[in-house]
Structures are given as structure tokens and as C-alpha cells.
Design an enzyme around this catalytic site. Structure first.
Site, PDB file in Angstrom:
ATOM      1  N   SER A  46       7.790  -5.843 -74.547  1.00  0.00           N
ATOM      2  CA  SER A  46       6.416  -6.349 -74.530  1.00  0.00           C
ATOM      3  C   SER A  46       5.483  -5.501 -75.379  1.00  0.00           C
ATOM      4  CB  SER A  46       5.927  -6.335 -73.077  1.00  0.00           C
ATOM      5  OG  SER A  46       4.522  -6.233 -73.010  1.00  0.00           O
ATOM      6  N   ASP A  58      -3.604  -3.177 -76.733  1.00  0.00           N
ATOM      7  CA  ASP A  58      -2.755  -4.238 -77.284  1.00  0.00           C
ATOM      8  C   ASP A  58      -3.541  -5.001 -78.345  1.00  0.00           C
ATOM      9  OD1 ASP A  58      -0.646  -5.980 -77.659  1.00  0.00           O
ATOM     10  OD2 ASP A  58      -1.129  -7.214 -75.913  1.00  0.00           O
ATOM     11  N   LYS A 120      -4.152  -8.473 -83.997  1.00  0.00           N
ATOM     12  CA  LYS A 120      -4.207  -9.390 -82.858  1.00  0.00           C
ATOM     13  C   LYS A 120      -5.005  -8.761 -81.724  1.00  0.00           C
ATOM     14  CE  LYS A 120      -1.896  -9.139 -79.448  1.00  0.00           C
ATOM     15  NZ  LYS A 120      -0.587  -9.644 -79.094  1.00  0.00           N
ATOM     16  N   SER A 123      -3.866 -11.719 -75.391  1.00  0.00           N
ATOM     17  CA  SER A 123      -4.284 -13.094 -75.099  1.00  0.00           C
ATOM     18  C   SER A 123      -5.210 -13.216 -73.895  1.00  0.00           C
ATOM     19  CB  SER A 123      -3.049 -13.957 -74.845  1.00  0.00           C
ATOM     20  OG  SER A 123      -2.139 -13.839 -75.893  1.00  0.00           O
TER      21      SER A 123
HETATM   22  C1  SPV Z   1       3.162  -9.076 -74.130  1.00  0.00           C
HETATM   23  O1  SPV Z   1       3.832  -8.824 -73.117  1.00  0.00           O
HETATM   24  O2  SPV Z   1       2.758  -8.207 -74.906  1.00  0.00           O
HETATM   25  C2  SPV Z   1       2.797 -10.449 -74.435  1.00  0.00           C
HETATM   26  C3  SPV Z   1       2.588 -11.376 -73.362  1.00  0.00           C
HETATM   27  O3  SPV Z   1       2.595 -10.747 -75.580  1.00  0.00           O
HETATM   28  S1  SPV Z   1       0.903 -11.468 -73.035  1.00  0.00           S
HETATM   29  O4  SPV Z   1       0.444 -10.158 -72.621  1.00  0.00           O
HETATM   30  O5  SPV Z   1       0.840 -12.470 -72.021  1.00  0.00           O
HETATM   31  O6  SPV Z   1       0.208 -11.898 -74.224  1.00  0.00           O
HETATM   32 MG    MG Z   2       2.194  -9.174 -76.769  1.00  0.00          MG
END
Ligand code: SPV
Ligand code: MG
Length: 294
Positions: A46, A58, A120, A123
Site C-alpha cells: 500500500s 500519501d 497524487k 483518495s
Molecule cells: C493505498 O493503500 O495506498 C491505496 C488505497 O491506494 S486508498 O488508501 O484507499 O487509496
Molecule cells: Mg495508494
């Protein structure tokens, strides 16, 4: 141990089989070993969990080579296939194909690329999720397929249209374009608290390619509903990392408060468990074999 090709082939078979499969999140060698011992047959490397474990957000703060390094430790520690979250591919088609090739060289069985812009953003945060144009993203997919031609390396195309607030029609048009560009599976993502968007998509999509989902926000839906919808693979995307946060926080709070480690001794894994997880027995046996015996 399985060869790389065998491991990749098992991910391909898992995603293509008609049976619902599961991939568990791992973010380092240790979490990967724990998931494998628990019985999971595949791992999700992930982006959220790996960047969090490195202390990054992230949002493409970690570099592609840092991702490759972590994936090398994960795939070297386990024998089960690793599907790697490649985010949006770290740039254009050229960056995407480079990352895919490096991940494959370092043990990944497949890569998932999402149709967003670089950098990015996770999400589940905010409303700024600019989507890539369809032809440009198809170029990224095609470049990965051309750069990593092994038939068994899996390319998952992830659609962020619903995250970006677009309609189902757009998600379907994207899925069709990505299938034509050579994707092996479609990941349709949603951040709603129920799975209605997902089921609307699968009804219309009719499994033209296998469908992968990440039910982090619609976690109450039972997996029987995914089986009924013909979904291929469910990713439990961040739960080893979140479990570690809770456990570590609890232990830190108690040790700080109690000024002692006596109270938590029975609540943490023993060192023998750790030695077993990372196969210290093999090292002892190798010492017998290779070190001069005195
Ligand atoms: C991740 O685990 O980094 C993903 C899933 O991309 S999410 O966090 O739902 O985007
Ligand atoms: Mg991800």
C-alpha cells in the site's frame, strides 16, 4: 521458495479466477511476514501504509526508489505475490514504465496504476483529485505493458473517477479505454460508506475485465455481496499499519505512564515469536553447515 515467475503467475491466476480473492496490506518485511503466516495468499504493498511507515504523507512525498526498496524487502521476506500500489506512476508514461520495470526486478508480481495526476493525493483526503486525461493515462498503461512484457506480470488500472465526483458513465468509459490499452484488471475506487457505487459499476461493467475493490470506507458490506457481484479481488488496504498504530500508541502510553515495561510484557509479542517470524532457525542450521565447528 517459488521462483519470481511462479509467484507472478499465482497473482495472475488469482485475479483471473472466478473465485473471490483477498490481498492484505503490508508496508515492510515484518508486516508482510505476519500477513503470510496468517494465511493470506497475496499482499497489497500500500502506498498509504508504506509512506506512513516512512513518516511521509500519501502525496508522492516518498520517491519511487524508496517504494522499490520497501517492495524489495517485502517480496524478499515472503513467498506470496505482491501487488504494488504504484500510485499514478510517478509522472508520465516514461516514469510509469521505469517504476514498473524496477518493481518487477525487485520482486513485485504486479503494479496498480491510478488515473490521477502527479503528485497524487490520498483518495480519502479533500476534494482535489485531478484526473489524468484518458489517452494520456492509456499511454502510461501501454508503456508499462511494452516495458514489462512478461505475460504473468499483472497490470491493474485504477479508476478514480468516482473519487473525483464524476459519474458512473465516465468510470465505465475509462474502464473500457484501459481494457483496450492492455490492463489486466480494473480497480474501481469509492469513498462512500456503502458499496452502491461499486455494485452499480459491476452491474454495468459485466466483468469485461476482473474487478478489484478497496472497501476501506464501505467496510460493513459483507464479502458475500462481493461474491454475488462477481468481484475478483478485495484489498484490505491499510489494516496492518492501522493495527500497528493502535498497538504502538497503547504501549508507548503505558510505558511512559508506568515507567515500567513489566505491565505490558504479556501484551506484546515475545522475542521468540519475532525470531520465528523471521526464520532465525534457518540461520542456526546454516551456521552448523557453514561455520567451522569447534
Ligand atoms: C493505498 O493503500 O495506498 C491505496 C488505497 O491506494 S486508498 O488508501 O484507499 O487509496
Ligand atoms: Mg495508494
Amino acid at each position: 521458495r517459488q521462483s519470481g515467475a511462479q509467484t507472478r503467475e499465482s497473482l495472475r491466476r488469482m485475479i483471473a479466477s472466478g473465485e473471490l480473492a483477498f490481498a492484505m496490506e503490508a508496508h515492510d518485511g515484518l508486516s508482510a511476514a505476519i500477513a503470510e503466516r496468517a494465511g493470506f495468499k497475496a499482499l497489497w504493498a500500500s502506498g498509504l501504509s508504506i509512506s506512513s511507515s516512512l513518516g511521509y504523507r500519501d502525496a508522492n512525498e516518498a520517491s519511487w526508489s524508496q517504494l522499490v526498496d520497501v517492495v524489495e524487502r517485502i517480496s524478499d521476506t515472503v513467498d506470496i505475490p505482491v501487488l504494488v500500489d504504484g500510485d499514478s506512476g510517478f509522472g508520465n508514461f516514461n516514469n510509469a514504465r521505469l517504476v514498473a520495470r524496477k518493481l518487477r526486478q525487485h520482486g513485485a508480481s504486479g503494479i496498480c496504476l491510478e488515473d490521477t495526476a502527479f503528485p497524487k493525493m490520498n483518495s480519502f483526503i479533500g476534494d482535489r483529485h485531478p484526473l489524468a486525461d484518458i489517452p494520456e493515462f492509456c499511454g502510461r498503461l501501454k508503456a508499462v505493458k511494452d516495458q514489462v512484457p512478461d505475460a504473468e506480470f499483472v497490470l491493474v488500472a485504477r479508476i478514480e473517477a468516482l473519487i473525483a465526483g464524476r459519474e458512473e458513465d465516465e468510470a465505465l468509459a475509462r474502464a473500457q479505454a484501459y481494457a483496450e490499452a492492455g490492463a489486466d484488471a480494473i480497480l474501481i475506487h469509492s469513498r462512500k460508506s456503502n458499496a452502491e457505487q461499486i455494485f452499480a459499476f459491476t452491474r454495468a461493467w459485466q466483468n469485461r475485465l476482473p474487478v478489484v475493490i478497496v472497501p476501506t470506507k464501505y467496510y460493513r458490506t459483507p464479502v458475500s455481496a462481493y461474491r454475488a457481484a462477481g468481484i475478483s479481488t478485495v484489498i484490505w488496504a491499510n489494516h496492518n499499519m492501522r493495527a500497528a498504530i493502535s498497538a504502538m500508541r497503547q504501549v508507548c502510553d503505558r510505558i511512559l505512564r508506568e515507567e515500567s515495561i513489566a505491565g505490558i510484557e504479556d501484551e506484546v509479542a515475545t522475542l521468540d515469536e519475532l525470531f520465528d517470524l523471521l526464520n532465525y532457525q534457518e540461520l542456526s542450521a546454516a551456521e552448523e553447515k557453514y561455520l567451522p565447528q569447534t
